[in-house]
Design a protein around this motif. Structure first.
Motif, PDB file in Angstrom:
ATOM      1  N   HIS A 121      17.369   0.955  61.741  1.00 57.88           N
ATOM      2  CA  HIS A 121      16.990   0.294  62.991  1.00 57.88           C
ATOM      3  C   HIS A 121      17.859   0.779  64.154  1.00 57.88           C
ATOM      4  CE1 HIS A 121      15.399  -2.926  65.510  1.00 57.88           C
ATOM      5  NE2 HIS A 121      16.639  -3.170  65.894  1.00 57.88           N
ATOM      6  N   SER A 122      19.137   1.024  63.888  1.00 60.46           N
ATOM      7  CA  SER A 122      20.043   1.475  64.943  1.00 60.46           C
ATOM      8  C   SER A 122      19.664   2.844  65.478  1.00 60.46           C
ATOM      9  CB  SER A 122      21.484   1.510  64.414  1.00 60.46           C
ATOM     10  OG  SER A 122      21.586   2.377  63.293  1.00 60.46           O
ATOM     11  N   ARG A 123      18.834   3.571  64.737  1.00 61.37           N
ATOM     12  CA  ARG A 123      18.379   4.888  65.169  1.00 61.37           C
ATOM     13  C   ARG A 123      16.905   4.872  65.569  1.00 61.37           C
ATOM     14  NH1 ARG A 123      21.438   8.539  60.474  1.00 61.37           N
ATOM     15  NH2 ARG A 123      23.536   7.797  60.981  1.00 61.37           N
ATOM     16  N   GLY A 124      16.404   3.666  65.823  1.00 61.75           N
ATOM     17  CA  GLY A 124      15.026   3.531  66.259  1.00 61.75           C
ATOM     18  C   GLY A 124      14.018   3.418  65.139  1.00 61.75           C
ATOM     19  N   GLY A 125      14.483   3.312  63.900  1.00 62.93           N
ATOM     20  CA  GLY A 125      13.593   3.210  62.758  1.00 62.93           C
ATOM     21  C   GLY A 125      13.376   1.777  62.313  1.00 62.93           C
TER      22      GLY A 125
END
Length: 824
Positions: A161-165
C-alpha cells in the motif's frame, strides 16, 4: 500512504477502517476464472481479498521457484494481486512458510524435508513425530525459508500500500505451534535441545542442579527431556511451554527480518492463532498461550483468530465471546482484534452432506465479533477450488497438492466451480450490514461494566504432557477441567446471558489494570503470582468472584495456598457425582444472590434458584460465611474477606445460573445495560465512538422469539423514551427479537449529512438521500428519532412523521415493511 495500528484500530491513510475480507486461493482457481471469483467476492461485500501463497506449489522439483507463471499460469502471484487492485480491493498476503490449508506437508516442499531430515525432531521417548512439525529455528530450515522469502517477498513488496499497491498486511507463517499441540510432541532436535539447556540454566540459575540431573553429555540431556522422571517432570512441563513460547517469538522475529530484507515493511504483520477443537472454543486459549510472546504488545503486529465452531448456539455464543476476549486480554494498547480465518459456508468440509450449518450462524458470529471490536474479518474459505497435481508424483493415492482430493472448499459460499452456493446470500447480507456501519464500527470500542473474567495464559500452557508422567497429567487434568470459562462454561455464560458487558483480563501481566470485580475459574492448581495478585487486589478493597475447588498447588504441582490463607479458608472433602452419589446444593443467603425475588437471565421470577440443584461435584469449605451448602449440610460456598475486600467462593460444579449474576451484583457490579427476557441466551452490548456515538447490539442465537425490555440505566446512552419525551438513555420496552437474528440499533449516530439518528428500533440498511431501516424489533413497527433541520418525508401510508424543535419521529404503520426516510 500508510497502514498502521493505533488504539486498537486499523488505520489506513489516517482513517480507521473496518475490513471485510474473503479468502480466494488463486492456485486452486484456473487463471481465466480469477477475475470472476474476485467479482463474486466484491458482490459478497468483501473489500479485501486474502490468499495463502504456498511454497509447495511454487517450488519445482529441481528446487527452483516460479512466482511469475513461467511454468504454470496460476503461479503468477503478482497478476492475481493486480487483478484485485483493478477491482478496487485490497489484499492480504499469507506466504507461510507453513500455510496448512489442507496442503501436504502443510505447504512445505517435499525437497526441504527430504534434504533436511535433521529439522524434524523426535517426540517423547525419542519416538517419531506423526507430522511435519519442524524445528522452526533450525538453521537449515531458516536458510530454506529465506530462499522462499527471497522469491515471494519482492512480489509482495512491489505491491505494498505504501507504494500505491493493494497489499495492506502480510501474515508470517501460519498456526505456529499447532502441530506440536495436536500431536503432543515437543519435536526435539539437537539444535532445540541445546537451546533448551541454555535457556533452563539461565532461567533457574543456581537452582538448575537441584531441579534437573546434571547433563553429562547431549545424550543424557536428551534422555532427561524426552523421558523425564517424576522428580523433574512438573518443572519440565512448564519449562518446555515457556521455552517454546519464546522460541516461537524468536522465529517470527527472524521471519520479520527476512521479509524486511526482501522489501516488505511498513504494513502490519499478521499472526494466525489456532485452537478451536471439535466446535469447542476453550482450547483456543492454548494457541494464545503458545503465541503470547509472538504478538502481545509487539509493535505493528496483529494477531487474528482462527475458529471453526459450527452453528451459532447458546453454547457457541459463549465460545465466540471467549475467543475475542482472550485475545483482547493480551493485546497491547494499539493492537486490534481480527479474525484471519472466520468460518463461513455450510460446514460440510468432507463433502459428504453430513453437515449443514444454519445460514444465520455467520450473521450472528460477525455481529458478536464487531460488537467486541474486531476490525478485520476474513471469510475462510469464501471460494472453493481445484487442487492441482503435484509436479512430481509421490504415489500417495491422489498425487495432488492437498489431501482433500480434486475439489477443495466444497462448503464455501462460492463452490469450486465458481457458482454461488446456498450460503452466499447470508454471507453477503451480513457483510453489507457490517460495511454500512463500518464508518462507526471502525472507531468504536465496546463499553464494559466494571468486571472482567480472568484469563491465565500459563493455565493453557498444557501442550506438552509425557504420557507416562503422573505429575504432568495430574496438573494438566486439573487445568483442563477448570480454566477459562470453567466447567460447563457456567460462570462465563451466566454473566454473558445476564447482560453483563465484559472482557477478560490477564492476571499474569502486572501492567494490566484490574476492574473492581475480578471473576476467576480455577481448580486446585493456580499459579503463585496469580494467587498473590488476587490477594493484593482484595487487600486494596476490591472484589473477587471465584468458581472451583480451593487452590492449593502451583503450576508445578507444589503446595501453594496464598489465596485461601489470606481468606481464612480450608478445603475439605470433595464429593464427585457418580452412579452412587448425586451431590446437590442449595443457596442459603437470599440477600447475597439477589433472590428476593430472584432474577434468572434478567427476568423476575420466583425463588426457584434457592431450590435444590444437582451439581457435578462439590468441595467442603471451612471458614467464611456460608452462602451455598449441600442438602446434607456441607458448606461449599462462602463469603470471605481479606483486608477491605470481599470474595464469594463457590466450590461446586454449578450449571449456568443467575446465582453468578446475583453474586456479582452483591459484590457491587450490576450490568449497565439491563436486558429482561424469558429466553436465556440473548446477548446485548453497546459500542461507542470517542465522541459518544453509539450502537446497541442485540443478538438472539436461540430458536425462540425473545420478548425484550432493554434499558440503559447507569450508563450515559444517547437515546429516546419511546413517548418522545426523554433523550437521556436507552429504553426499549416490549420489543421482540426474532429467533436467530441480531440487530445494530443506532443511538446518537451522526450521518454524513450532519443529521443524527437519536434512536431507532430498526437497523439501518441504506444511507443516501433516503435512509432505509429494515425489519424492526418492535412488533408494532419502526420507531426512529432523527435530529435534523432538513425537511423529512416518508412514503404516504407507510409511516407517520412528527416534528418537534428539530426532532423528527418516524413511526411505521406497516410493521413488516422497511421504512425509507427522505431528508432534504
Amino acid at each position: 500512504m500508510t497502514v498502521t495500528i493505533s488504539r486498537r484500530r486499523i488505520v489506513v491513510d489516517g482513517v480507521p477502517q473496518q475490513l471485510i475480507a474473503g479468502e480466494i486461493h488463486y492456485f486452486r482457481t484456473p487463471r481465466p476464472q480469477w477475475q470472476q471469483r474476485i467479482a463474486l467476492a466484491a458482490e459478497a461485500g468483501c473489500t479485501v481479498i486474502a490468499s495463502y501463497l504456498p511454497w509447495l506449489l511454487h517450488e519445482l522439483p529441481d528446487g527452483s521457484i516460479d512466482v511469475r507463471g513461467d511454468t504454470r499460469p496460476e503461479r503468477d502471484v503478482g497478476a492475481f494481486i493486480d487483478l484485485c487492485a483493478e477491482a478496487g480491493l485490497q489484499f492480504i498476503a499469507r506466504p507461510g512458510p507453513y500455510i496448512m490449508a489442507e496442503l501436504k506437508n502443510e505447504g512445505l516442499p517435499y525437497r526441504v524435508l527430504r534434504e533436511h531430515p535433521e529439522i524434524v525432531g523426535t517426540g517423547w521417548d525419542s519416538s517419531a513425530v506423526v507430522s511435519a512439525a519442524v524445528d522452526y529455528l533450525h538453521p537449515a530450515f531458516l536458510a530454506e525459508a529465506d530462499r522462499w522469502y527471497s522469491a515471494i517477498m519482492p512480489v509482495i513488496a512491489a505491491r505494498l500500500h505504501s507504494r500505491g499497491g493493494p497489499v495492506i498486511g502480510v501474515q508470517l507463517d501460519n498456526e505456529i505451534g499447532m502441530l506440536q499441540w495436536v500431536t503432543n510432541s515437543p519435536s526435539l532436535t539437537e539444535e532445540m535441545l541445546t537451546d533448551l539447556l541454555r535457556w533452563c540454566r539461565e532461567r533457574h540459575g543456581d537452582s538448575f542442579d537441584a531441579i534437573y540431573p546434571e547433563p553429562t553429555d547431549p545424550a543424557a540431556w536428551r534422555a532427561a527431556v524426552s523421558s523425564p522422571q517424576e522428580q523433574w517432570a512438573g518443572e519440565l512441563r512448564l519449562d518446555l511451554a515457556l521455552f517454546m513460547r519464546g522460541r516461537f517469538a524468536r522465529y517470527t522475529r527472524a521471519l520479520q527480518g527476512m521479509a524486511a530484507e526482501h522489501g516488505v515493511s511498513g504494513v502490519p504483520l499478521l499472526i494466525n492463532i489456532h485452537g478451536t477443537e471439535g466446535g469447542n472454543g476453550v482450547p483456543f486459549g492454548i494457541g494464545v498461550s503458545q503465541l503470547l510472546d509472538t504478538f502481545a504488545g509487539v509493535p505493528e503486529v496483529i494477531a487474528g483468530s482462527d475458529h471453526y465452531l459450527g452453528d451459532m448456539s447458546a453454547d457457541v455464543t459463549c465460545d465466540m465471546h471467549f475467543i475475542n476476549a482472550t485475545m483482547a486480554a493480551v493485546n497491547g494498547p494499539d493492537q486490534p482484534l481480527t479474525s484471519l480465518e472466520f468460518e463461513c459456508g455450510t460446514g460440510d468440509y468432507g463433502a459428504g452432506a453430513d453437515r449443514l450449518l444454519d445460514p444465520s450462524s455467520v450473521d450472528l458470529k460477525i455481529r458478536l465479533c464487531v460488537a467486541q471490536g474486531n476490525r478485520l474479518i476474513n471469510f475462510y474459505l469464501l471460494a472453493g477450488g481445484i487442487n492441482p497435481p503435484l509436479d512430481e508424483p509421490v504415489g500417495d493415492g491422489n498425487d495432488r497438492i492437498a489431501f482433500t482430493g480434486e475439489r477443495h472448499g466444497t462448503a464455501a459460499p462460492i463452490d469450486p466451480e465458481g457458482r454461488r452456493g446456498i450460503t452466499f446470500d447470508a454471507t453477503a447480507g451480513v457483510a453489507r450490514a457490517a460495511n454500512l456501519h463500518a464508518r462507526w464500527l471502525a472507531d468504536m470500542d465496546e463499553e464494559l461494566d466494571d468486571l472482567a473474567v480472568a484469563f491465565l495464559p500459563d493455565a493453557f500452557a498444557t501442550e506438552y504432557t509425557h504420557p507416562g508422567s503422573t505429575v504432568m497429567r495430574t496438573v494438566v487434568t486439573d487445568l483442563e477441567q477448570h480454566r477459562g470459562p470453567g466447567p460447563r462454561k457456567a460462570l462465563w455464560r451466566s454473566l454473558l446471558f445476564a447482560g453483563y458487558r465484559f472482557s477478560a483480563v490477564n492476571l499474569q501481566d502486572p501492567r494490566a489494570a484490574l476492574p473492581s470485580l475480578v471473576c476467576v475459574t480455577s481448580g486446585a492448581v493456580l499459579d503463585t503470582c496469580v494467587q498473590q495478585r488476587l490477594v493484593d487486589h482484595l487487600a486494596d478493597g476490591q472484589r473477587l468472584l471465584m468458581l472451583g475447588p480451593l487452590p492449593t498447588r502451583d503450576l508445578r504441582g507444589r503446595r501453594c495456598t496464598l489465596l485461601i490463607d489470606a481468606l481464612g479458608l480450608e478445603p475439605g472433602r470433595t464429593v464427585d457425582s457418580d452412579h452412587a452419589q448425586y451431590p446437590s446444593v442449595v443457596a442459603t443467603d437470599r440477600g447475597l444472590f439477589g433472590l428476593a425475588p430472584s432474577r434468572r437471565f434478567g427476568v423476575t421470577r420466583d425463588d426457584t434458584d434457592l431450590a435444590e440443584t444437582r451439581v457435578g461435584w462439590l468441595q467442603e469449605i471451612s471458614g467464611g460465611e456460608q452462602v451455598l451448602e449441600s442438602v446434607d449440610g456441607r458448606t461449599c460456598g462462602v463469603l470471605a474477606r481479606h483486608g477491605a475486600g470481599h470474595a464469594v467462593v463457590l466450590a461446586a460444579g454449578l450449571p449456568s445460573s443467575s446465582l453468578f449474576a446475583g453474586a456479582a451484583a452483591t459484590l457491587g457490579v450490576r450490568p449497565g445495560l439491563q436486558l429482561s427476557t424469558s429466553v436465556p441466551g440473548v446477548v446485548g452490548t453497546t459500542t461507542r465512538t470517542p465522541d459518544a456515538q453509539r450502537l446497541v447490539h442485540l443478538l438472539n442465537p436461540t430458536g425462540f422469539a425473545a420478548a425484550l425490555d432493554v434499558s440503559g440505566s447507569g450508563v450515559d446512552l444517547p437515546g429516546v423514551d419511546l413517548d418522545g419525551v426523554d433523550l437521556g438513555g436507552v429504553d426499549l420496552r416490549e420489543v421482540v427479537l426474532p429467533a436467530r437474528t441480531g440487530v445494530m440499533l443506532a443511538h446518537g449516530l451522526r450521518l454524513p449529512s450532519g443529521d443524527v439518528i437519536r434512536s431507532s428500533t430498526a437497523e439501518l440498511t441504506a444511507i443516501g438521500p433516503e435512509l432505509v431501516f429494515g425489519s424492526s424489533i418492535d412488533p408494532t413497527g419502526h420507531r426512529i428519532v432523527l435530529e435534523t433541520t432538513a425537511a423529512a418525508s416518508v412514503e404516504p401510508g407507510a409511516a407517520t412523521i412528527e416534528r418537534t424543535d428539530g426532532t423528527v419521529i418516524v413511526r411505521s404503520t406497516v410493521p413488516s415493511r422497511p421504512v425509507g426516510v427522505i431528508l432534504g
